[in-house]
Structure formats: C-alpha cells, structure tokens
Enzyme design. Sequence first.
Site, short mmCIF file in Angstrom:
data_model
loop_
_atom_site.label_atom_id
_atom_site.label_comp_id
_atom_site.label_asym_id
_atom_site.label_seq_id
_atom_site.Cartn_x
_atom_site.Cartn_y
_atom_site.Cartn_z
N CYS A 113 0.82 -1.22 0.00
CA CYS A 113 0.00 0.00 0.00
C CYS A 113 0.85 1.26 0.00
O CYS A 113 0.39 2.33 -0.37
CB CYS A 113 -0.92 0.01 1.21
SG CYS A 113 -1.99 -1.42 1.21
N HIS A 258 -4.07 7.00 1.53
CA HIS A 258 -4.33 5.64 1.05
C HIS A 258 -5.79 5.29 1.32
O HIS A 258 -6.39 5.79 2.27
CB HIS A 258 -3.38 4.68 1.77
CG HIS A 258 -3.62 3.25 1.44
ND1 HIS A 258 -3.76 2.81 0.14
CD2 HIS A 258 -3.73 2.15 2.23
CE1 HIS A 258 -3.95 1.50 0.16
NE2 HIS A 258 -3.94 1.08 1.40
N ASN A 288 -9.91 -1.00 -2.07
CA ASN A 288 -8.48 -0.77 -1.83
C ASN A 288 -7.70 -1.31 -3.03
O ASN A 288 -7.66 -2.52 -3.24
CB ASN A 288 -8.06 -1.48 -0.53
CG ASN A 288 -6.60 -1.30 -0.19
OD1 ASN A 288 -5.82 -0.78 -0.99
ND2 ASN A 288 -6.22 -1.75 0.99
O1 UT7 Z 1 -4.29 -1.54 2.88
C1 UT7 Z 1 -3.56 -2.25 3.81
C2 UT7 Z 1 -3.96 -1.90 5.17
N1 UT7 Z 1 -5.23 -2.49 5.46
C3 UT7 Z 1 -5.99 -1.95 6.38
O2 UT7 Z 1 -5.62 -0.92 6.90
C4 UT7 Z 1 -7.23 -2.65 6.77
C5 UT7 Z 1 -7.39 -2.58 8.27
N2 UT7 Z 1 -8.50 -3.33 8.83
C6 UT7 Z 1 -9.80 -3.08 8.53
O3 UT7 Z 1 -10.09 -2.26 7.68
C7 UT7 Z 1 -10.88 -3.78 9.33
O4 UT7 Z 1 -10.28 -4.43 10.42
C8 UT7 Z 1 -11.71 -4.80 8.49
C9 UT7 Z 1 -12.60 -4.07 7.51
C10 UT7 Z 1 -10.81 -5.77 7.79
C11 UT7 Z 1 -12.64 -5.58 9.43
O5 UT7 Z 1 -13.48 -4.70 10.14
P1 UT7 Z 1 -13.62 -4.83 11.73
O6 UT7 Z 1 -14.59 -3.81 12.14
O7 UT7 Z 1 -12.25 -4.79 12.33
O8 UT7 Z 1 -14.29 -6.24 11.88
P2 UT7 Z 1 -13.74 -7.53 12.65
O9 UT7 Z 1 -12.58 -8.13 11.94
O10 UT7 Z 1 -13.60 -7.23 14.09
O11 UT7 Z 1 -14.96 -8.51 12.47
C12 UT7 Z 1 -16.24 -8.25 13.07
C13 UT7 Z 1 -17.20 -9.32 12.65
C14 UT7 Z 1 -16.65 -10.74 12.84
O12 UT7 Z 1 -17.72 -11.56 13.25
P3 UT7 Z 1 -17.92 -11.94 14.82
O13 UT7 Z 1 -16.65 -12.64 15.19
O14 UT7 Z 1 -18.11 -10.63 15.52
O15 UT7 Z 1 -19.11 -12.82 14.78
C15 UT7 Z 1 -16.25 -11.14 11.45
O16 UT7 Z 1 -16.27 -12.54 11.25
O17 UT7 Z 1 -17.50 -9.20 11.25
C16 UT7 Z 1 -17.28 -10.46 10.61
N3 UT7 Z 1 -16.85 -10.22 9.23
C17 UT7 Z 1 -17.72 -10.05 8.22
N4 UT7 Z 1 -19.07 -10.09 8.17
C18 UT7 Z 1 -19.65 -9.86 6.97
C19 UT7 Z 1 -15.61 -10.08 8.75
N5 UT7 Z 1 -15.64 -9.82 7.44
C20 UT7 Z 1 -16.95 -9.80 7.08
C21 UT7 Z 1 -17.62 -9.59 5.86
N6 UT7 Z 1 -18.96 -9.63 5.84
N7 UT7 Z 1 -16.96 -9.33 4.72
#
Ligand code: UT7
Length: 331
Positions: A113, A258, A288
């Site tokens: 990135c 980014h 992204n």
């Molecule tokens: O470009 C390189 C750098 N990248 C970044 O900076 C990305 C950084 N991270 C993020 O943007 C976020 O952490 C994500 C978008 C990847 C995830 O969002 P989050 O708010 O941190 O969600 P989480 O990982 O804590 O997941 C929350 C819930 C989980 O379910 P439970 O365990 O609460 O039941 C996940 O399994 O959301 C679930 N989940 C989804 N649900 C529907 C994860 N991905 C999805 C999805 N659709 N695509």
Amino acid sequence: MYRSKIVGTGFYVPPRVVTNHDLEKLMDTSDEWIQQRTGIKERHYVEDGVGAADLAYEASKRALQSAGMKPEDIDFIVFATLSPDYALPGSGVLLQHYIGARNVGAIDIRDQCTGFLYSLMVADNAIRVGQYKNVLVVGAEVHSTGLDFSTGGRDVTVLFGDGAGAVILTATEEKNKGILSTHLHAEGKYFDKLWTEWPSSKRIPRITHKILDNGGHYPYMDGQFVFKHAVKRMVEVINEALEFNGYTVEDIGMVIPHQANLRINQMVARKMGIPDEKMYNNIHKYGNTTAATIPIALTEALQEGKIKDGDLVIMASFGAGFTWASAAMIW
Ligand code: UT7
C-alpha cells in the site's frame, strides 16, 4: 538545484464493476456490513488475461496525455505493485515495452500500500541528483485473481479492487512548486500481520496441492491489529511531513490518503483536526487498490477541481510490511 514536480496524472480501472450485492451471492456477507465497516460500495475487476502492466499501460497513456508528453520523453520507469503479472520479470519492463518507451530503466517496487510513495521517493531523488528529467511513476494492482471468494476469505476479499494510477514527474527549478519531501518507514516485525505466505521460495517445494486446497496462497490479515497501527502511523507520518516543511494542519490544501478503509481516514482526520473536505476519499468506488490508490485519488481530486495551484498536498499511506510513508508537495 532541481526538484521534481508532477506534470501529468492518469488512472484506469477495468470496466467490470463488482458491487457488494454481487459479493453477497458468493459468500456470507452483506452490503450493509461492507459499507458500514469500510465505506466500500463497489470495486472493479479485470477479465482473464489482463495484468497489472495492462492496467498501468492505460493509466500511463492518460498521464502522458495530460503531461503533453510522448513515450520517448520518459527517462525512467518506477512501477509499484504487489501483484506483478509474472513471478519474473517485473511489470516495469512490460510497461516499458507496452508504452513504446526508449530502452530506459524500469524498476519494480514492492512495498504494497505504500509502494507508490516509496516509488515517488526513488523518482524524486533520481531527478534531484540530475540523473533523469522525466520519470513515469505507476501504481497498479490486480487483486481479483488472487482472492478467496468463499466465506472464509470474506474479511479480506471484500476490501480489494483492481486498478492503476500514474504520474509523470519532471525536473523543475521553480522554487515554490513540486515535491518538498518524502518520509518512508517500515516495521518488519509485523510482516505476517498482513501477508501472502505461499508460494514461498524458502519452501521445498514452493507450494503443494495441500496448501492450495487449504487456501494458503490467499492473503491473510489481522484486520483490527492493522487498523490500529494504520491510524497511529498515518497521523505520525502526516505530522512528520508538516513539521519537516514548517507547516501546520491549517496550511493543508488537500490530503490524499491511502484508501484502505474509510473509517481509518475519518479517524486520522478527526485526530488531526483535518476538515472532511480536505481529506480526499474515493474508496466507495474502487475499494483498496493498494499501490494504485494514491495516484488514482490524486487524479480524481484534480479532475474534480479539488486541488488548486499553490495548494499544499500531503499524500500518506500505511500497509503490509508494515510500511508507511508520506510525501508533501506544492501543487
Ligand atoms: O491496505 C492495507 C492496510 N489495510 C488496512 O488498513 C485494513 C485494516 N482493517 C480493517 O479495515 C478492518 O479491520 C476490516 C474491515 C478488515 C474488518 O473490520 P472490523 O470492524 O475490524 O471487523 P472484525 O474483523 O472485528 O470482524 C467483526 C465481525 C466478525 O464476526 P464476529 O466474530 O463478531 O461474529 C467477522 O467474522 O464481522 C465479521 N466479518 C464479516 N461479516 C460480513 C468479517 N468480514 C466480514 C464480511 N462480511 N466481509
């Protein structure tokens, strides 16, 4: 003493639009979750046979056109990508061939990135020392051919899209114009917080059928860990750019951040007191696109008239590695 300034920009995304609703048909996800957690509505995917260098070719054509230059005017090519067309050679040489440049040097930069800003540093300094006059800097990615479209891969897959952005940097002796600074950082101890482990040249063989069956060749991310570091490092590196050049947040004309997650950029803006209209975001349209996000966003911001002559523009990024970087320029 020369410095460099951007005299042409261009971007290209492949025509196939994939909405969040399209992804709902492939995995257990929802438009609501994706929009709320990331700000993304849709992204673009290539068709079979289209690589990062093909996207870069289209973006470079547009950048050359906007600079009023021909391919033979280019003295050097810097190509940022984590998704090169082939394991070897790099995509830079393909782009040199596709655009019909002279037999100029072409390097690939692999800093994910942050790749575009790492590339900008290389190009800017090559111009500053007087080695080259016109440098083509491109960020291009094809993610869609390497993602896990099962529910197991949903946390990563919904985020990424394909695309390319390009700029032409040229030498200038103008005092209040062009790239003022670049600041690059890395923290390799977190290499496996966002990575694709397989195939790996340290493994014999580099990949196995079993690894493929288990999806070991797909990217893995510890999302929350990456998110927290992204906010912290983006704030730090934007401040570093401001302080180095003797500016404050009030002096900012536009930040081109980014595009990893709209919430990251909103948190950075809030922590720094940057007004929303000075933080450019277009993640809702493209997701992204890794090394391509900043040149795509810069091109769109210019096309929309959001950057004016003399504006202080700060570009900043954070990503896998971890790596993070910023560049300050006067437009
Ligand atoms: O470009 C390189 C750098 N990248 C970044 O900076 C990305 C950084 N991270 C993020 O943007 C976020 O952490 C994500 C978008 C990847 C995830 O969002 P989050 O708010 O941190 O969600 P989480 O990982 O804590 O997941 C929350 C819930 C989980 O379910 P439970 O365990 O609460 O039941 C996940 O399994 O959301 C679930 N989940 C989804 N649900 C529907 C994860 N991905 C999805 C999805 N659709 N695509």
